[in-house]
Design a protein around this motif. Structure first.
Motif, PDB file in Angstrom:
ATOM      1  N   GLU A   9     -70.673   3.212 -50.239  1.00  0.00           N
ATOM      2  CA  GLU A   9     -69.488   3.407 -51.078  1.00  0.00           C
ATOM      3  C   GLU A   9     -68.882   4.791 -50.880  1.00  0.00           C
ATOM      4  N   VAL A  10     -69.143   5.392 -49.718  1.00  0.00           N
ATOM      5  CA  VAL A  10     -68.588   6.709 -49.414  1.00  0.00           C
ATOM      6  C   VAL A  10     -67.751   6.602 -48.143  1.00  0.00           C
ATOM      7  N   PRO A  11     -66.764   7.457 -47.951  1.00  0.00           N
ATOM      8  CA  PRO A  11     -65.840   7.305 -46.819  1.00  0.00           C
ATOM      9  C   PRO A  11     -66.502   7.356 -45.449  1.00  0.00           C
ATOM     10  N   TRP A  12     -67.627   8.067 -45.365  1.00  0.00           N
ATOM     11  CA  TRP A  12     -68.285   8.196 -44.060  1.00  0.00           C
ATOM     12  C   TRP A  12     -69.305   7.094 -43.788  1.00  0.00           C
ATOM     13  N   MET A  13     -69.545   6.224 -44.764  1.00  0.00           N
ATOM     14  CA  MET A  13     -70.549   5.174 -44.620  1.00  0.00           C
ATOM     15  C   MET A  13     -70.178   4.035 -45.552  1.00  0.00           C
ATOM     16  N   GLN A  14     -69.373   3.088 -45.031  1.00  0.00           N
ATOM     17  CA  GLN A  14     -68.778   2.067 -45.876  1.00  0.00           C
ATOM     18  C   GLN A  14     -69.349   0.678 -45.600  1.00  0.00           C
ATOM     19  N   ALA A  15     -69.644  -0.042 -46.677  1.00  0.00           N
ATOM     20  CA  ALA A  15     -70.007  -1.454 -46.593  1.00  0.00           C
ATOM     21  C   ALA A  15     -68.721  -2.272 -46.547  1.00  0.00           C
TER      22      ALA A  15
ATOM     23  N   LEU B  48     -57.232   0.516 -46.076  1.00  0.00           N
ATOM     24  CA  LEU B  48     -57.731   1.602 -46.917  1.00  0.00           C
ATOM     25  C   LEU B  48     -59.061   2.121 -46.370  1.00  0.00           C
ATOM     26  N   ALA B  49     -59.954   1.216 -45.964  1.00  0.00           N
ATOM     27  CA  ALA B  49     -61.256   1.640 -45.447  1.00  0.00           C
ATOM     28  C   ALA B  49     -61.095   2.533 -44.227  1.00  0.00           C
ATOM     29  N   VAL B  50     -60.222   2.167 -43.312  1.00  0.00           N
ATOM     30  CA  VAL B  50     -59.990   2.989 -42.119  1.00  0.00           C
ATOM     31  C   VAL B  50     -59.353   4.318 -42.507  1.00  0.00           C
ATOM     32  N   ALA B  51     -58.417   4.281 -43.450  1.00  0.00           N
ATOM     33  CA  ALA B  51     -57.783   5.528 -43.896  1.00  0.00           C
ATOM     34  C   ALA B  51     -58.806   6.470 -44.522  1.00  0.00           C
ATOM     35  N   LEU B  52     -59.729   5.924 -45.310  1.00  0.00           N
ATOM     36  CA  LEU B  52     -60.783   6.754 -45.901  1.00  0.00           C
ATOM     37  C   LEU B  52     -61.652   7.378 -44.809  1.00  0.00           C
ATOM     38  N   ALA B  53     -61.990   6.583 -43.794  1.00  0.00           N
ATOM     39  CA  ALA B  53     -62.781   7.126 -42.683  1.00  0.00           C
ATOM     40  C   ALA B  53     -62.019   8.223 -41.962  1.00  0.00           C
TER      41      ALA B  53
ATOM     42  N   GLU C 215     -57.568  -2.858 -36.863  1.00  0.00           N
ATOM     43  CA  GLU C 215     -56.988  -1.954 -37.850  1.00  0.00           C
ATOM     44  C   GLU C 215     -57.209  -0.497 -37.460  1.00  0.00           C
ATOM     45  N   ALA C 216     -58.407  -0.186 -36.952  1.00  0.00           N
ATOM     46  CA  ALA C 216     -58.671   1.184 -36.508  1.00  0.00           C
ATOM     47  C   ALA C 216     -57.705   1.571 -35.396  1.00  0.00           C
ATOM     48  N   HIS C 217     -57.528   0.705 -34.419  1.00  0.00           N
ATOM     49  CA  HIS C 217     -56.607   1.010 -33.322  1.00  0.00           C
ATOM     50  C   HIS C 217     -55.167   1.121 -33.819  1.00  0.00           C
ATOM     51  N   ARG C 218     -54.795   0.292 -34.804  1.00  0.00           N
ATOM     52  CA  ARG C 218     -53.439   0.408 -35.373  1.00  0.00           C
ATOM     53  C   ARG C 218     -53.212   1.781 -35.970  1.00  0.00           C
ATOM     54  N   GLN C 219     -54.277   2.359 -36.541  1.00  0.00           N
ATOM     55  CA  GLN C 219     -54.169   3.686 -37.135  1.00  0.00           C
ATOM     56  C   GLN C 219     -54.539   4.798 -36.148  1.00  0.00           C
TER      57      GLN C 219
END
Length: 442
Positions: free
Chosen positions: A167-173, A182-187, A212-216
């Motif tokens: 539940e943290v930006p560097w380690m997400q379930a 949002l998950a990629v943006a947090l990372a 999504e990662a590549h889109r961002q």
């Protein structure tokens, strides 16, 4: 309280030199990392942190008025080395991490790829390395995504102390219900160079995260098998690199892939021939897509797997045999290999694990030393998303150099004759290194 301050902040004794400070490294034989043959009698003109020119010693461009000249006659220069698979903060231990980084940079290593740790500490180490507070390579690091089932792994709690693992930006379930933008943006907000796709994700989720990662604009570094996503699924998702050549073997698993903790057996007898058609097709696709293989080929021969347990020793030996066969096969197929380690040698050792990995690739896998050095330089830089900055000795790139008294192309153990590292134009003489303190930088 004033919003401005003239305080200098922490000292930066290892900072890159300013533009206008010109140094000419003269007389060396240069392996430039581009695939060109070594060039004797070469001068490398460095302006601040950047290479200005790479020319023959007799070229007028090698003479710069007012420049400092460093005579490297009889020595050998390569681009700075890259360890493409490090873990510097699992669990966080700042003094231990700084000692590892200090040894790395005094051993010719100018960049590392940190493959997901406690990014609160890694981010600060990366900052300290970049501005020159500590002697260290540049650190390119990943934030991790995995399925919820992975987060009972004790390592995830080590790197999330004070918070909830997953539940943290560097380690997400991540699940099908996750808000991936949002998950990629947090990372991205952790300043991570990439997202690492680790475990317990199916093919559709791996593909969705990657898209999504590549889109961002974020690269994706993945385990070669993510369980239940197979190696073929991971490559088909379009990831930028995959780690651990022994996980590639699960393309030929003898049972269904279910979870990271429940890996099925693989067809060992077929795979150690290095001719399995299933892997041949996978490696061909990796070559076509430019997917880098971070093989960590010598991992099972390291001290991490040294044991008196006969059964464990047998498993390590079989994994080593598998790693050799599959690394050879990938290399023959034209897959780009990066040189990651996933471990470090003990603190009392003078040289890092990367030297062991390079020797393993040459001696046990039979790869040409020139190919291995290119893997440890330009391919490693590309695996970290930094190939435009470093990895080869060319004008316009960072002045990241490793200098050896003897030619590592003639004998890979000549890496141990390292005399000097230049990282972003800052010199780190090997003689300044001890295991106890950083020494003085010149």
């Amino acid at each position: 309280m004033s919003l401005t301050s003239d305080r200098a902040g922490a000292a930066t004794p290892f900072a890159p030199p300013e533009t206008g400070a010109v140094v000419v490294y003269r007389g060396a034989t240069l392996f430039d990392g581009t695939g060109s043959p070594p060039r004797p009698g070469t001068s490398i003109v460095v302006d601040g942190s950047v290479i200005r020119a790479v020319v023959d010693d007799t070229d007028p461009a090698a003479v710069v008025e007012g420049a400092e000249v460093v005579d490297l006659t009889g020595q050998f220069v390569t681009p700075g080395l890259v360890d493409a698979h490090q873990h510097l903060a699992t669990p966080p231990d700042r003094p231990a991490a700084e000692a590892v980084l200090r040894r790395l940079v005094h051993s010719g290593v100018t960049s590392v790829r940190d493959m997901a740790d406690d990014l609160r500490q890694i981010g600060d180490l990366a900052r300290a390395a970049r501005v020159g507070e500590i002697p260290a390579p540049d650190i390119h690091y990943a934030a991790l995504m995995a399925g919820p089932g992975f987060f009972d792994d004790p390592r995830t709690h080590q790197v999330s102390q004070g918070a909830v693992a997953g539940e943290v930006p560097w380690m997400q379930a991540v699940t099908d219900a996750s808000d991936l933008p949002l998950a990629v943006a947090l990372a991205r907000g952790t300043s991570a160079a990439a997202i690492k796709v680790y475990a317990d994700l199916d093919a559709s989720l791996v593909a969705a995260i990657t898209a999504e990662a590549h889109r961002q604009g974020v690269p994706v570094w993945a385990h070669a098998a993510v369980f239940p996503a197979s190696p073929g699924d991971v490559v088909a998702a379009g990831v930028d690199s995959v780690s651990h050549v022994t996980l590639v073997a699960h393309e030929a698993a003898t049972g269904p892939l279910t979870s990271y903790k429940d890996k099925p057996p693989v067809d060992h007898a077929s795979l150690v021939t290095g001719e399995d058609e299933r892997l041949e097709k996978l490696f061909a696709r990796m070559r076509e897509q430019g997917v880098v293989l971070d093989a960590t080929a010598g991992l099972y021969t390291s001290h991490e797997f040294a044991t008196d347990d006969p059964e464990a020793a047998e498993r390590a030996a079989r994994n080593t045999e598998l790693a050799i066969a599959l690394t050879r096969q990938a290399h023959r197929a034209g897959v780009e290999l990066a040189t990651g380690t996933d471990y470090e040698t003990p603190p009392e050792e003078p040289f890092p694990a990367l030297y062991e990995e390079l020797a393993f690739l040459v001696r046990r896998c039979g790869l040409p030393a020139a190919d291995v050095l290119r893997s440890a330089t330009l391919v490693g830089a590309r695996s970290a998303g930094a190939g435009h900055l470093t990895g080869s000795v060319e004008p316009g790139k960072l002045a990241d150099l490793a200098v050896f008294a003897r030619d590592p192309l003639a004998d890979i153990d000549h890496l141990r004759t390292i005399t000097l590292t230049v990282k972003r134009g800052r010199r780190f003489p090997r003689a300044a290194h001890t295991t106890d303190r950083p020494g003085e930088n010149r």
